[in-house]
Write a protein that holds these residues in place. Structure first.
Motif, PDB file in Angstrom:
ATOM      1  N   PRO A  46       0.802  -1.293   0.113  1.00 57.27           N
ATOM      2  CA  PRO A  46      -0.243   0.137   0.107  1.00 57.27           C
ATOM      3  C   PRO A  46       0.668   1.243  -0.119  1.00 57.27           C
ATOM      4  CG  PRO A  46      -0.102  -1.058   2.061  1.00 57.27           C
ATOM      5  CD  PRO A  46       0.499  -2.180   1.208  1.00 57.27           C
ATOM      6  N   ARG A  49       1.693   1.395  -3.880  1.00 56.28           N
ATOM      7  CA  ARG A  49       0.519   1.211  -4.782  1.00 56.28           C
ATOM      8  C   ARG A  49      -0.516   2.219  -4.501  1.00 56.28           C
ATOM      9  NH1 ARG A  49      -1.000  -2.813  -8.081  1.00 56.28           N
ATOM     10  NH2 ARG A  49      -3.107  -2.950  -8.737  1.00 56.28           N
ATOM     11  N   GLU A  50      -0.702   2.410  -3.072  1.00 60.21           N
ATOM     12  CA  GLU A  50      -1.883   3.169  -2.657  1.00 60.21           C
ATOM     13  C   GLU A  50      -1.362   4.761  -2.625  1.00 60.21           C
ATOM     14  OE1 GLU A  50      -5.165   2.361  -2.666  1.00 60.21           O
ATOM     15  OE2 GLU A  50      -4.383   0.641  -3.463  1.00 60.21           O
ATOM     16  N   THR A 395       0.466  -3.587   8.752  1.00 58.31           N
ATOM     17  CA  THR A 395       0.239  -2.439   7.590  1.00 58.31           C
ATOM     18  C   THR A 395       0.978  -1.230   7.943  1.00 58.31           C
ATOM     19  OG1 THR A 395      -1.638  -1.219   6.776  1.00 58.31           O
ATOM     20  CG2 THR A 395      -1.638  -1.626   9.229  1.00 58.31           C
ATOM     21  N   GLU A 397       1.474   2.988   6.899  1.00 56.95           N
ATOM     22  CA  GLU A 397       0.719   3.974   6.048  1.00 56.95           C
ATOM     23  C   GLU A 397       1.411   5.400   6.647  1.00 56.95           C
ATOM     24  OE1 GLU A 397      -3.127   5.561   6.415  1.00 56.95           O
ATOM     25  OE2 GLU A 397      -3.368   4.585   8.275  1.00 56.95           O
ATOM     26  N   VAL A 424      -4.289   6.552   1.863  1.00 55.92           N
ATOM     27  CA  VAL A 424      -4.741   5.294   1.699  1.00 55.92           C
ATOM     28  C   VAL A 424      -5.997   5.315   2.093  1.00 55.92           C
ATOM     29  CG1 VAL A 424      -4.445   2.733   2.498  1.00 55.92           C
ATOM     30  CG2 VAL A 424      -2.287   4.175   2.306  1.00 55.92           C
ATOM     31  N   SER A 425      -7.039   4.552   1.058  1.00 52.90           N
ATOM     32  CA  SER A 425      -8.372   4.827   1.255  1.00 52.90           C
ATOM     33  C   SER A 425      -8.777   3.911   2.399  1.00 52.90           C
ATOM     34  CB  SER A 425      -9.195   4.126   0.158  1.00 52.90           C
ATOM     35  OG  SER A 425      -8.849   2.898   0.087  1.00 52.90           O
ATOM     36  N   GLU A 427     -11.392   2.209   2.614  1.00 55.84           N
ATOM     37  CA  GLU A 427     -11.882   0.815   2.279  1.00 55.84           C
ATOM     38  C   GLU A 427     -10.775  -0.136   1.765  1.00 55.84           C
ATOM     39  OE1 GLU A 427     -14.615   3.886   1.131  1.00 55.84           O
ATOM     40  OE2 GLU A 427     -12.696   3.631   0.982  1.00 55.84           O
ATOM     41  N   TYR A 428      -9.613   0.373   1.401  1.00 58.76           N
ATOM     42  CA  TYR A 428      -8.262  -0.620   1.178  1.00 58.76           C
ATOM     43  C   TYR A 428      -7.982  -1.227   2.597  1.00 58.76           C
ATOM     44  CZ  TYR A 428      -3.821  -2.296  -0.052  1.00 58.76           C
ATOM     45  OH  TYR A 428      -2.760  -3.116  -0.277  1.00 58.76           O
ATOM     46  N   LYS A 431     -10.335  -3.770   4.086  1.00 58.59           N
ATOM     47  CA  LYS A 431     -10.338  -4.796   3.524  1.00 58.59           C
ATOM     48  C   LYS A 431      -9.309  -5.833   3.421  1.00 58.59           C
ATOM     49  CE  LYS A 431     -10.785  -6.995  -1.251  1.00 58.59           C
ATOM     50  NZ  LYS A 431     -11.778  -7.906  -1.017  1.00 58.59           N
ATOM     51  N   TYR A 432      -8.164  -5.291   3.753  1.00 60.85           N
ATOM     52  CA  TYR A 432      -6.934  -6.100   3.954  1.00 60.85           C
ATOM     53  C   TYR A 432      -6.272  -6.278   5.478  1.00 60.85           C
ATOM     54  CZ  TYR A 432      -6.919  -5.936  -1.075  1.00 60.85           C
ATOM     55  OH  TYR A 432      -7.387  -6.058  -2.432  1.00 60.85           O
TER      56      TYR A 432
END
Length: 640
Positions: A46, A49-50, A395, A397, A424-425, A427-428, A431-432
């Motif tokens: 993320p 990518r995010e 995670t 961010e 980073v959203s 939703e992302y 979800k993960y």
């Protein structure tokens, strides 16, 4: 006068026509963005990518950045490798992540750099390069940003400049060795290969330019592009800065994460003819904790030039062309030039603060372009553990804050220092990873009042759905983003941990490592705002009303900060507003200062406050039952 004589020097002195030069320059800029797209769409973590935490560049054959974002230190990289330029072949790819072996081009170990020489007709014509922030490279904490590190050796695996691909063939054993030392080997491998893919696209597109225009024309264009930027920066220096007059500014980072602070950064700037001089003498020595920033003097030349370019000539491409007209002194062993093996993992604190100091010194020097202080770092947040099924998770961010106010424009709410970074959203994340994002919004009133308002910081609330632990770094908890030219200071950062077990609310420092959290606990993560610019009483009153409606400023701030009276139906009261503004104008008559640094105590008191905060937190963290409210109270941790 002939047509040739009427052309700019950077065209007339090179054997290339203006149209061809413009086409090649714009093509190179497009290539640089294509490199971004290839990397972002093929990476899996993320943070790349995010959030797009990655930077590309393309250089000429001498290693000078022609287009890009972070400046090049290719000579230094090759010096620390076992390769001569004559040894390099088409298809070779050099990789590294050690800041001490690339002059700080990457500034901490999670930043992984790829360097690919570009060949055309068997001749070296330049380099394509890209780096990105990996999720983990080992070390003592997940995310490889340990707060307690006292050496770079504790922060993760260090790779010197080595050949990752030789003439197009991957060194599988080398890659396996590196990824084996990370907590997320699959993600690390995927992201490294994505970096190679983006860098390869850059090289291939440059070869296509050579096929279209010819190798010699392309290389001549690179020289002309560098000279065009150099000519433009000289003009900016001579037009906007007085000759011979010195300007100084200093600001402080809160602390090093180990209880030492504040940490001073001081910059002196002066112009000598066509040359601009920067001197960091007077900045504090390197510290034990990992906020040291190994600053490449060449990179700081880029930053200094970028300020002038973005303020006065945003159509000018920034590159390495103007480095000979900027001198930089960074004392060895200082917070900006630490000696190996000083820790570097949280260098973003000082990196961002040195931008604030640069803006402060330019605000003193320039009559027409002042910029306020910022949220002060790029906060990192890591949550890791094992879920109910025994599967590990991790995670990471980057969070954002208030971007400074600038002439004719408010600061941006909750944005990154780097314009292309994204959040980073929710939703992302949901979800993960086992967490919920309950709240993510601009933090009301955190931007300093001004004719141009400082950007608000953000307020983000996490609920943890599994037991685990968190590590994060932020700053501006003890110091304030400065306002300028009558603008007011921004609000500091805050962190609040709420235990589900008993509802206890514990204020955390801005830098923590491996704090245990339990299912149902919440973290409120508030970043700092930025300072305002100009007299708040000159701000458009109707716009103030709109921002109250939008939840960006409160009615109280509108009244007492901007002198704007708002009716119960949230409409402007013009008559009362005029009366209130006259009242406030009389109160502040003669009290306007160039900078508003906020209510910061004198340095020794601030140093004691910072040390006491760290001691209280360490005592709380060492308690066997950190979820017990009474235990936390006894340790001296402040509560709400």
């Amino acid at each position: 006068m002939s047509v040739n004589q009427s052309l700019p020097d950077y065209v007339r002195e090179h054997n290339i026509d203006q149209i061809t030069l413009d086409i090649i320059e714009n093509a190179l800029q497009n290539i640089r963005y294509e490199m971004d797209r290839v990397l972002v769409t093929t990476a899996v973590s993320p943070i790349i990518r995010e959030q797009e935490d990655q930077f590309p560049l393309i250089t000429d054959k001498k290693g000078r950045m022609v287009v890009g974002q972070f400046g090049s230190a290719i000579d230094t990289i090759l010096e620390h490798s076992s390769y001569e330029i004559s040894d390099l072949k088409d298809g070779d790819v050099i990789a590294l992540n050690d800041p001490y072996m690339c002059e700080g081009t990457v500034s901490h170990l999670p930043d992984f750099l790829i360097l690919k020489p570009i060949f055309f007709e068997d001749k070296l014509i330049g380099y394509s390069s890209q780096w990105g922030n990996l999720m983990d490279v080992g070390g003592k904490t997940e995310g490889s940003i340990p707060i307690s590190a006292r050496s770079v050796l504790e922060e993760g695996i260090r790779m010197p400049p080595v050949m990752l691909y030789k003439e197009g063939t991957l060194n599988e054993e080398l890659l396996k060795m590196f990824t084996h030392n990370t907590r997320l080997p699959e993600q690390a491998e995927a992201d490294i290969k994505a970096l190679v893919a983006g860098t390869t696209v850059g090289a291939e597109r440059v070869k296509e330019l050579c096929q279209r225009f010819g190798k010699d024309v392309y290389m001549e264009a690179c020289d002309a592009i560098l000279d065009r930027t150099r000519s433009g920066v000289i003009d900016l220096i001579c037009t906007h800065l007085p000759d011979g007059k010195k300007f100084e500014f200093e600001d402080y980072a809160d602390d090093d994460g180990l209880g030492y602070g504040p940490v001073k950064l001081k910059l002196t700037m002066y112009r000598d003819g066509e040359v601009l001089n920067f001197d960091w003498a007077g900045s504090d020595p390197q510290v034990q904790g990992p906020i040291n920033f190994y600053l490449n003097p060449e990179m700081f030349k880029m930053f200094g030039g970028i300020f002038l370019i973005m303020a006065y000539a945003p159509n000018l491409v920034f590159n390495d062309g103007y480095y000979d007209v900027i001198n930089v002194n960074i004392p060895e062993g200082s917070i900006l030039r630490p000696e190996y093996p000083a820790p570097l993992s949280n260098r973003l604190v000082v990196m961002a603060r040195h931008f604030d100091v640069l803006q402060g010194v330019f605000s003193k020097a320039l009559d027409s372009f002042s910029v306020s202080g910022s949220y002060g770092t790029s906060p990192n947040f890591v949550y890791a553990g094992k879920d109910s099924n025994g599967m590990p998770f991790q995670t990471m961010e980057i969070l954002y804050g208030g971007v400074p106010a600038r002439p004719m424009g408010d600061g941006v709410d909750g944005h990154s220092w780097w314009p292309e970074f994204r959040a980073v959203s929710a939703e992302y994340m949901e979800k993960y990873y086992p967490l919920q994002i309950n709240e993510y919004q601009a933090n009301i009133d955190s931007g300093g009042s001004g004719e141009f308002r400082g950007g608000n910081g953000i307020k983000k609330t996490y609920t943890f759905l599994e037991d685990g632990h968190i590590t994060f770094q932020d700053d501006r908890a003890h110091t304030y983003p400065f306002g300028v030219e009558g603008g007011k200071h921004g609000a500091p950062s805050q962190k609040l941990l709420i235990r589900k077990k008993d509802g206890s609310r514990v204020k955390l420092p801005s830098k923590v490592e491996n704090v245990p959290v339990f299912k149902g606990d919440q973290l409120i993560f508030i970043t700092a705002g930025s300072g305002g610019l100009g007299d708040p009483l000159k701000r458009d009153a109707e716009h103030v009303v709109k921002e109250v409606r939008r939840g960006l400023i409160s009615k109280e701030r509108a009244l007492n900060g901007y002198g704007v009276v708002i009716n119960e139906d949230e409409t402007l009261n013009p008559a009362e507003t005029e009366r209130k503004r006259n009242e406030l104008t009389n109160q502040q008559s003669g009290n306007t200062q160039l900078f508003d640094n906020g209510p910061i105590p004198e340095i020794e008191k601030l140093r004691t406050e910072i040390a006491d905060t760290r001691r209280s937190f360490d005592a709380w963290l060492s308690d066997e039952d950190v979820s017990n409210a009474e235990s936390a109270m006894k340790s001296g941790v402040s509560k709400e």
